[in-house]
Each structure stands twice: as C-alpha cells, then as structure tokens.
Scaffold this motif. Sequence first.
Motif: not given
Length: 473
Positions: A473, A469, A423, A442-445, A191
């Motif tokens: 959070d 994901l 996403p 979009s989540r940099n994962v 992440k």
Amino acid sequence: MKMLTLAATGAALASIGLSASAQAQSAQERLDTRYDRALAAGYKALFLCSGIANAERNGTARTPESIHAWELTGIQAPLDDIVRDMPYEIVRRPTGQVAHVQVEWAEDMPDRVAAYYGEDTGCSVLPIGAPEGVSNPELPIEIEAINKAGEDSAFPDGGKVKKRFSETIATAFSTDTYGEGVRSTAAVVLKDGKLIEQRYAEGFGPDTPQRTWSVAKSIAATFVGAAVQSGEFTVDDLVGLNYWRSGGSGDARNAITIDHALRMATGRYSDTPGNRTDPLYWGGTTVDERAANWPVIAKPGTVYRYANNDTLMAVKAVDSWLSFYPPHEFFEKLGMDHTVAETDIRGNYVLSSQVWSTARDLAKLGQLYLNDGMWNGERLLPENWREYVSDPSGPQPEGTQWGYGAGWWTFRRPDGNAFEGIPDDAFAARGNRGQYVVVVPSRNVVIVRRGEDMVGTRFDIAKFTRDVLAAID
C-alpha cells in the motif's frame, strides 16, 4: 560399497556392532528398523537425483552437499537420524547427464535407486530390491540439449518499490519474525502481473527448482480444471474406481466423484494423519498399488480427511486426458519452463507431492488464477474455476482457522474469515517444509514463499501475507 546388514539373528546383529538393547529388539522392531533404512535410502536417492538432475535441466546446478544441508536435514523421524550418513553414488552418462543415484542400505540387498528419465518427467524411485543396473548409464536419454538459465521475460519489471516492502521480504530470510528457526530459500511477489520483488537464499536462484510437496495438489486441481475445460469431464464425474457391483452400486467406492476427491471428502480410510504415502514416495510402489484400494468408512462428501490418496484419485480420473495432454505441455503454455511433474515407475504422475518447480514458475500458476484461467488470449481453465477451487463448501478440517476448497486452501471458512488483514477471497497452495503460493484476487497479488523448514518449525504464511499486503500500500 556395502556397509551394513540388518540380519534377523542376535549373532548377526552383534557382528555389525549393534548394542545389546538392539539385539533384544522384537522381530517386528527389527523389520521396522530395516524398512526405515530402505525408505531413508529411497528418500535420499530420489532427492539427490531430482535435485541435481532437474537443476541441471534448468541450466543451473545443485551439489550433493547443498542437498544434504537443505533437503536432507530436518526431515521426519526416524529417517532424519539415518539419511545423511548413507553412502551414495551419482552415476552419470558419458554426456555428463545424470543416469541414476544409488544409495546403500543393507549388505544383502541391492542399493536403492532413483533413475532420471528425461526433462519431461524427471526422476522416479525404483522399488526396494530393484537391481542397480536397471538404469543403463551407457544409453543417453534422447532429449535436446537445453539451457534454461537466465532472466525470465514473462513478467515485466514492476519498477521501484517502497523500502518498507523490500524490508518486509528481507525479514523472511534474516529473522525469526515468521517462525523460529524457519529457513527461507526464495520469495517472489507479483502485483498487477508485474514482478515487484524476488529474493533468494545463498545457493538458490530464479532457475533453482525445489520439490513442491503438497503445492502439487493445487497443480493437480489445475490439471483437472484444464480437463474440465476440454469438455471431456465434469467435477461430478465418478473417479472410476470400478469396484465390485451387485445389483445397484455395490461397493461404496463407486460413488466417489472428482469433486469428492479434490475436496478430501471421499470418505475413505486413512491410516495416518495426512494419509502418509511413504511406500509410494520413497518405497517405489505405484499409484495403482498404493492409492486406489482404501475402503470407504463414511459416505462420500460428508467427512473431511486430508489424504494424499484422494488427490491421486482425482488425477487418475482424468488420466486419459493427461495421456494426450501431459503436464509438460501445460507448463509450456504458461512459460513454466523450469517445472517438472515426476511419475512413479509406471508413468503415473505423483501429483500429490512430486513436482519440482521454481518460485517464479509457481508465481505464474498464481497469475493464471488471477487471470481467471486465461493466458495469452487462450482459456486454459473454465470460467469461475478460481471460485470453485477457493470455495470451502465441502466438509472442513478441524482445529484450524484455514478452510479447504477443491485442491486449494482458503483463508476463510464457511463461518467467516479469522485472518485479520487478509481479504476473504485470498486462497493458497501449501506444501511441506514451507512451500506457499498465495493468490489474492481483490488485490491482484501473488505471493510465493519457498523454504526447507525443518520438522517442528513452521513459517507463518498468514502473517507474511498480511505484512506484504500492508507494505504494498
């Protein structure tokens, strides 16, 4: 050491204890049975050679017993019923380095052999009938002694994570939540460029390589991207099969582009689903002998057909670039020090399947795409290459919610995303037996899952991705 012969006459069959029903086999059935044994022996020789030699290259170890339990269990029929009982010998050089592995399969034929050619290209399986002495164990391979074991500092520690997140990762190893009977061996999550979780099955660790299977296709697309970045190629270039010409283009295969090959849309015939390449993978034939000569039955760019041979043609198209900038140099730039791209016996990279890598190294591949092709200040892939490989703009596979881009699978199709909670920009490398690299810009994962799932079982990577994901959070 020879134990078995599959002779053509009933008397010979009886002499090795086969049943009356086996004696009644047709000539073709006897040939198929013999061929299956030859393939099974090649499969076993290559996995023992690659599994052990590549692990030792990385400063760790695998035992034959471990490879029998994981890589050689639950494989495709009919090899699964044959492979584990085949006698084998691991031949080492005086230095202790693996020279080759040989596996018995027929009394009247040489053992099948997979030979280790060094840290940059690993093991290659030799053709059926190749002499056992082709790999000379008295001649050491001239490579530096290395020890790549230990913690990898490429990713900073992500610090403490929520208990719920760690429990999500643990679930992939301890329950059937993501598929009945699946067998996870490794999971890594990044992440924001930081390592926030890694977990391994007993007997596996950060330095333990496994075969990537078709995740190699996404690695192949990455090499094509690097070749395009060099300015020497474009994806609209012809793959260069250079078949018969008369007046115009002549042979339809001459119209196939690199883009067609990456998108599995060459229009070439495939004799089996997935265009099985057993003669290349386990039989010892070469890319040139097996992958290049399939006829075109549809206009290139109009029909999707998942085919190992298409990826191999995309790689052949940039072969001149790879000859100057081989895979191991690209891996070194990314710090993928535990990864080996293996070749056939003619030196052709088998980048449809035959790469050995670790979960952490594959996470670096995913991070390269999160970085839009940049690494340590150097552009390794063209701008927007990530968007290119993850764009399902070509013809699409049938009967699945997944889309296909250019060497990478997508969680969306041209008509939308059917994966709730994931996403639209997420895409993935996928390989046999449960190999996955999921990239979510979009989540940099980045999520990596390795496994040795048996035939008939499937790890639900979409559910795992969704849960990971949600837990972050």
